[in-house]
Motif scaffolding. Structure first.
Motif, mmCIF file in Angstrom:
data_model
loop_
_atom_site.group_PDB
_atom_site.id
_atom_site.type_symbol
_atom_site.label_atom_id
_atom_site.label_comp_id
_atom_site.label_asym_id
_atom_site.label_seq_id
_atom_site.Cartn_x
_atom_site.Cartn_y
_atom_site.Cartn_z
ATOM 1 N N PHE A 1 0.852 -1.187 0.000
ATOM 2 C CA PHE A 1 0.000 0.000 0.000
ATOM 3 C C PHE A 1 0.892 1.243 0.000
ATOM 4 O O PHE A 1 1.914 1.274 0.684
ATOM 5 N N PRO A 2 0.512 2.269 -0.773
ATOM 6 C CA PRO A 2 1.391 3.441 -0.880
ATOM 7 C C PRO A 2 1.722 4.038 0.487
ATOM 8 O O PRO A 2 0.873 4.083 1.373
ATOM 9 N N GLY A 3 2.977 4.477 0.615
ATOM 10 C CA GLY A 3 3.381 5.167 1.835
ATOM 11 C C GLY A 3 3.915 4.264 2.924
ATOM 12 O O GLY A 3 4.090 4.715 4.062
ATOM 13 N N ALA A 4 4.176 3.005 2.597
ATOM 14 C CA ALA A 4 4.708 2.105 3.626
ATOM 15 C C ALA A 4 6.055 2.643 4.122
ATOM 16 O O ALA A 4 6.872 3.112 3.339
ATOM 17 N N ALA A 5 6.255 2.598 5.435
ATOM 18 C CA ALA A 5 7.483 3.114 6.037
ATOM 19 C C ALA A 5 7.803 2.285 7.268
ATOM 20 O O ALA A 5 6.900 1.806 7.957
ATOM 21 N N GLN A 6 9.089 2.135 7.532
ATOM 22 C CA GLN A 6 9.479 1.255 8.627
ATOM 23 C C GLN A 6 9.276 1.879 10.004
ATOM 24 O O GLN A 6 9.516 3.065 10.209
ATOM 25 N N VAL A 7 8.844 1.030 10.924
ATOM 26 C CA VAL A 7 8.857 1.352 12.351
ATOM 27 C C VAL A 7 10.076 0.635 12.930
ATOM 28 O O VAL A 7 10.162 -0.593 12.866
ATOM 29 N N HIS A 8 11.012 1.403 13.434
ATOM 30 C CA HIS A 8 12.210 0.808 14.027
ATOM 31 C C HIS A 8 11.908 0.564 15.505
ATOM 32 O O HIS A 8 11.748 1.512 16.276
ATOM 33 N N LEU A 9 11.832 -0.704 15.850
ATOM 34 C CA LEU A 9 11.258 -1.096 17.146
ATOM 35 C C LEU A 9 12.287 -1.867 17.970
ATOM 36 O O LEU A 9 12.973 -2.752 17.455
ATOM 37 N N VAL A 10 12.389 -1.503 19.225
ATOM 38 C CA VAL A 10 13.251 -2.203 20.180
ATOM 39 C C VAL A 10 12.372 -2.639 21.346
ATOM 40 O O VAL A 10 11.609 -1.824 21.876
ATOM 41 N N VAL A 11 12.451 -3.907 21.716
ATOM 42 C CA VAL A 11 11.648 -4.420 22.832
ATOM 43 C C VAL A 11 12.572 -5.182 23.777
ATOM 44 O O VAL A 11 13.374 -6.000 23.330
ATOM 45 N N HIS A 12 12.447 -4.888 25.057
ATOM 46 C CA HIS A 12 13.208 -5.614 26.074
ATOM 47 C C HIS A 12 12.272 -6.579 26.806
ATOM 48 O O HIS A 12 11.195 -6.165 27.246
ATOM 49 N N ILE A 13 12.702 -7.811 26.946
ATOM 50 C CA ILE A 13 11.877 -8.792 27.660
ATOM 51 C C ILE A 13 12.715 -9.456 28.753
ATOM 52 O O ILE A 13 13.935 -9.568 28.640
ATOM 53 N N ARG A 14 12.035 -9.867 29.814
ATOM 54 C CA ARG A 14 12.755 -10.509 30.912
ATOM 55 C C ARG A 14 13.177 -11.911 30.485
ATOM 56 O O ARG A 14 12.357 -12.699 29.989
ATOM 57 N N THR A 15 14.436 -12.226 30.667
ATOM 58 C CA THR A 15 14.965 -13.518 30.246
ATOM 59 C C THR A 15 14.222 -14.659 30.934
ATOM 60 O O THR A 15 13.933 -15.686 30.321
ATOM 61 N N ALA A 16 13.904 -14.452 32.194
ATOM 62 C CA ALA A 16 13.343 -15.560 32.978
ATOM 63 C C ALA A 16 11.985 -16.023 32.455
ATOM 64 O O ALA A 16 11.709 -17.221 32.410
ATOM 65 N N ASP A 17 11.136 -15.091 32.052
ATOM 66 C CA ASP A 17 9.751 -15.478 31.754
ATOM 67 C C ASP A 17 9.141 -14.743 30.571
ATOM 68 O O ASP A 17 7.960 -14.916 30.281
ATOM 69 N N GLY A 18 9.920 -13.900 29.906
ATOM 70 C CA GLY A 18 9.364 -13.188 28.755
ATOM 71 C C GLY A 18 8.498 -11.999 29.101
ATOM 72 O O GLY A 18 7.859 -11.420 28.209
ATOM 73 N N ALA A 19 8.471 -11.606 30.368
ATOM 74 C CA ALA A 19 7.680 -10.415 30.736
ATOM 75 C C ALA A 19 8.165 -9.218 29.928
ATOM 76 O O ALA A 19 9.359 -9.042 29.704
ATOM 77 N N LEU A 20 7.229 -8.397 29.487
ATOM 78 C CA LEU A 20 7.578 -7.186 28.744
ATOM 79 C C LEU A 20 8.122 -6.144 29.710
ATOM 80 O O LEU A 20 7.464 -5.805 30.694
ATOM 81 N N LEU A 21 9.301 -5.635 29.420
ATOM 82 C CA LEU A 21 9.953 -4.686 30.325
ATOM 83 C C LEU A 21 9.985 -3.275 29.766
ATOM 84 O O LEU A 21 9.945 -2.304 30.507
ATOM 85 N N GLY A 22 10.100 -3.182 28.456
ATOM 86 C CA GLY A 22 10.191 -1.850 27.864
ATOM 87 C C GLY A 22 10.173 -1.950 26.358
ATOM 88 O O GLY A 22 10.456 -3.009 25.789
ATOM 89 N N ALA A 23 9.822 -0.847 25.718
ATOM 90 C CA ALA A 23 9.817 -0.808 24.262
ATOM 91 C C ALA A 23 10.062 0.615 23.804
ATOM 92 O O ALA A 23 9.696 1.574 24.493
ATOM 93 N N GLN A 24 10.707 0.732 22.668
ATOM 94 C CA GLN A 24 10.975 2.032 22.070
ATOM 95 C C GLN A 24 10.790 1.904 20.566
ATOM 96 O O GLN A 24 10.996 0.831 20.009
ATOM 97 N N ALA A 25 10.428 3.003 19.941
ATOM 98 C CA ALA A 25 10.289 2.965 18.486
ATOM 99 C C ALA A 25 10.574 4.338 17.897
ATOM 100 O O ALA A 25 10.330 5.363 18.531
#
Lengths: 563, 563
Positions: free
Chosen positions: B367-391
């Motif tokens: 679709f016209p205008g597609a553009a990337q979202v540069h995404l960083v996600v931190h997850i807890r090693t022990a259980d995959g809990a979401l800790l933080g995200a940036q974009a």
């Protein structure tokens, strides 16, 4: 191990790709009866409308690219006509003949076909569907060849997209819909905004009416409606729903329910070694528990992936989540989106709920370009659980619905929405985001701090209560409920005696433009001893609700009669 | 009952408004030392930059409008200089003198002031802050009077907004930041995109350096940096941080921690009958548990509201949630947003985590205008809990961060992100939304299906492993890691012997452009017996990471040296 996958779009292709990533040694055969796999089915209307210009843009993958990247054996033009679940074979029909293919695991992702109602004349070559790349190319060719008039049968998501696409190409377009408004899953008071926007696009909307027949003509066909109206059409787009493409699988003894394949929590069918995903399967609605097929790409892709897990690492495979049912559509400058259950689904499931209406700006009101998000949220009366949400607006609609879809999936209650830390800076939101505001309104309703009344209660309110309009006199003058009293909220504390005299012992039903000021006024009134309630969503919601009903209180669309 | 509120913005005003809605009989006095209450502090940079044109747009409410709507007694120009917590009185200084005011409940929402580092020459009249409407008007007046050069001290959110605003007005702008990159809370590899965009805006960015002094001049001041560089400036904007404005409250014996007021779960301070909210209070980070003031409008408003509940209906008052810390900023065409914890916070808290990098399109690629979202996600090693995200990206960033902020607040794990039903149609998203994709990557990492390596591992990988680049030869030719081997992922299965020979017993570290193809290749390699890992975020992340470090591997910015 040979995994045979029937259907090469969405669920089927997600399954194939995941299976390969898990297992290099598996033989993975994808059988697709159409000419293309993994094509952009959701992009077809935009190709017809000319926003997507290249046919090849619609072909996200090809059998060649899938062989190269994932060593998949993708066979297009290959229709599965029968399954032998005890021999574990499928019969595959191609233009060169039919052959048998054995499987260790069989994944059915055949999708659904356009529903063809038993309408006289529907066999006209001018009647089209919009399900495949070939459909889209044919439609576009006709548009380029000078078609002038189109009738779209069905104003669901795809019907509306098709109507807009054809209107963009300069055709005269009428949409015919049996339901009382376009986008039937949308609540009435939001759908009215869509009806108006379709009008702006030059699309004629005929709702609450069925097509009776299609008369074939040399120059054009004529769609005849139940009321006798006759709509000439060079193109007729049939978009009244879909039906699971499951005949050979049901015939093989795989359990189906009203034509859709029944699956368990891991996508397994009643036949050993046979899984199914996508539009052709029965889903259980996450909110209402209602069983029905869900024709959405997201759940189909997810099911395909989880089925690959279940085939190749069954001990670790997660269960398929029940779909929340989130959908979105662009209509002109507007976006309409919904998630979870609507009133009809909640009523059908017998769930008691309250509805909240809000019209907050998508970003800071003082920042250029502020525009309202018209938001409807349903919450469970018993505990405030989020049941569903819908929104229409020019900007910021998708974000709020995605946040609410996430909240519904996570099992949040409406008051939890207050606590969401959503990104705020003037171009993006408000310090109290529309979603936070919905939380506050919901909490107030549950706590009894706010009591709402609704457009549905208008007649009763006019009969038995004083309708108190707390907007400014200038706003009031643009249209108001006959016999309502206008006291601006800023003057209310000083004019309570006047309100008391006008109410004469009756209840007071307060209203303003959006429901914010009337909520403040309601608090003043309650604490002064009045039986009070505040109109949910205010005049904005009331106007839309009345407009959709062509209610006689209206003098002209969108403006209430003056008293 | 008299409720006295100190500070008439965000937390204070939210408290006042909520208190009135709950109780018509309370006397509610708001004491604001500035000239305005409830002003649009987040809008100030946009006023300086000329996007908001009217000063009055910044004044969301006035004492008059608040009296009319909510019967609030709002007193501007009224500074609280002392509190007697046993007598329950505050001393209020106005231009007409000082008076005492008794309270039943006292709510402290004084906010924070611009931090003024002990820098020689900072007393120049050319040094400005951007905290009040007066600040913004003064800055804009100077801009209109022909100021040509500006230096912004501090490249935090407000510093960057101020720098862009001044650059939009045609000034030559330099930003000086002690941290290694602008927007210090942003991860290095995302901040590089901001650095580049600031360059596009004509803003000179000097990072990793302190200002040493300000030399006053007749024509202009000169900001002297620690390395001796001299930056002439007609305007110097000071924006290096804030400090809680709590001196009189700490002096009154109210417990503070590094200047910020300590509050309990209901916003109560150590003094009976005294609550506090906003930038001047200590918050407990929802993810890390770290105690610090959080200078964000959302949590301040929420705290104000909940404090009103605790004052007037203590039995029903909910506890203040710990802030997740979501923030967003527009920089030129880009949006940068973050939620939850970043690496620095996680490291400080001793939490073990994994980081995911993705670069998906914000909507369907076709679709016209597609553009990337540069995404960083931190997850807890022990259980995959979401800790933080940036974009960071041009579109769709705010939506994904809000969804992730909701997921973090709801306690979801990374694999729960797969199950979110997010709104999909080509103009709005993808059938597998970027957030869903983050869930899939995270699940694969937790399950061991995907093993990642990171830009930080580059030197070690170059020394001890074969770096295998699976992009196309054309992509490879635009820049690559020296001594890496290029085998397109589509040829990998047929060229495994070649890879084996090149690896010569070493591990293989795979990379591609964004991390998608290398993950497929990784699966092929692992199943062929290689010690393999896939570069998180691929060349896009690597380039940004190296760019931010001005790493010598770079031949020119953004392009790696050829071997």
């Amino acid at each position: 191990m040979r995994i045979v996958i029937v259907g090469g779009v969405a669920g089927g292709m997600s399954c194939a790709a995941r299976a390969r990533r898990l297992d290099e040694s598996a033989e993975i055969v994808v059988l697709e009866r159409g000419a293309h796999v993994s094509f952009a089915n959701c992009g077809l209307p935009y190709f017809v409308g000319g926003e997507i210009t290249e046919e090849r843009s619609l072909l996200v993958q090809t059998p060649q690219s899938l062989r190269a990247a994932l060593a998949l054996d993708v066979r297009t033009g290959s229709e599965v006509t029968a399954v032998d679940i005890s021999a574990k074979t499928v019969s595959v029909r191609t233009e060169d003949g039919t052959y048998e293919l054995s499987y260790d695991a069989l994944v059915l992702s055949p999708g659904a076909s356009a529903l063809r109602p038993p309408l006289p004349g529907l066999d006209s070559p001018r009647v089209r569907t919009l399900r495949t790349v070939e459909d889209a190319v044919a439609l576009r060719d006709e548009v380029l060849a000078g078609a002038r008039r189109a009738v779209v049968l069905g104003a669901g998501f795809i019907g509306i997209e098709a109507a807009e696409a054809l209107a963009r190409q300069g055709l005269e377009v009428s949409v015919v819909e049996l339901a009382p408004h376009p986008l039937p899953p949308l609540e009435t008071e939001l759908a009215w905004l869509i009806t108006q926007e379709l009008g702006e696009l030059g699309v004629e909307v005929r709702t609450g009416i069925a097509a009776a027949s299609v008369e074939h003509g040399d120059d054009a066909d004529v769609v005849v409606l139940a009321d006798g109206a006759r709509l000439a059409a060079d193109i007729i787009v049939l978009s009244v729903g879909v039906w699971p493409d499951t005949a050979p699988f049901e015939a093989a003894g795989i359990t189906c329910e009203r034509g859709a394949i029944v699956v368990d929590a891991h996508g397994r069918t009643s036949a050993p070694g046979v899984w199914a995903a996508g539009d052709a399967t029965v889903s259980v609605d996450a909110v209402t528990g209602i069983r029905r097929p869900v024709a959405l790409a997201g759940p189909a892709n997810r099911a395909g992936r989880l089925i690959a897990d279940d085939i190749l690492r069954p001990d670790d495979a997660r269960a398929l989540p029940h779909p929340v049912g989130t959908a979105i559509v662009r209509v002109g400058r507007l976006t309409a989106a919904l998630t979870g259950a609507n009133r009809a689904a909640l009523d059908a499931a017998g769930i008691e709920y309250r509805t909240l209406h809000l019209h907050p700006n998508q970003h800071a009101g003082y920042f250029p370009g502020a525009a309202q998000v018209h938001l409807v949220v349903h919450i469970r009366t018993a505990d405030g659980a989020l049941l569903g949400a819908q929104a229409v607006g020019t900007e910021g609609v998708d974000k709020r619905i995605d946040v609410l879809a996430t909240a519904i999936r996570a099992g949040l209650r409406v008051d939890d929405l207050i606590d969401l830390d959503l990104a705020y800076s003037p171009p993006y939101g408000q310090a109290k985001d529309p979603v936070n505001l919905a939380g506050m309104v919901g909490e107030n309703v549950l706590a009894g701090t706010l009591r709402l009344w609704y457009p549905e209660d208008l007649d009763e309110a006019r009969e038995n209560a004083l309708i108190l309009d707390v907007r400014t006199p200038a706003e009031y003058a643009t249209g108001f409920v006959p016999s309502s009293l206008n006291v601006p909220h800023t003057e209310l504390r000083d004019r309570l005696d006047e309100v008391r005299a006008a109410a004469a012992g009756r209840a007071v039903r307060v209203m303003c433009q959006s429901g914010v000021r009337s909520a403040i006024a309601h608090r003043v009134l309650v604490q002064a001893g009045f039986d009070s309630a505040s109109l949910s969503g205010g005049m904005l919601t009331l106007r839309a609700w009345l407009g959709a009903r062509q209610n006689e209180v209206l003098e002209r669309p969108g403006v209430l009669a003056h008293a």
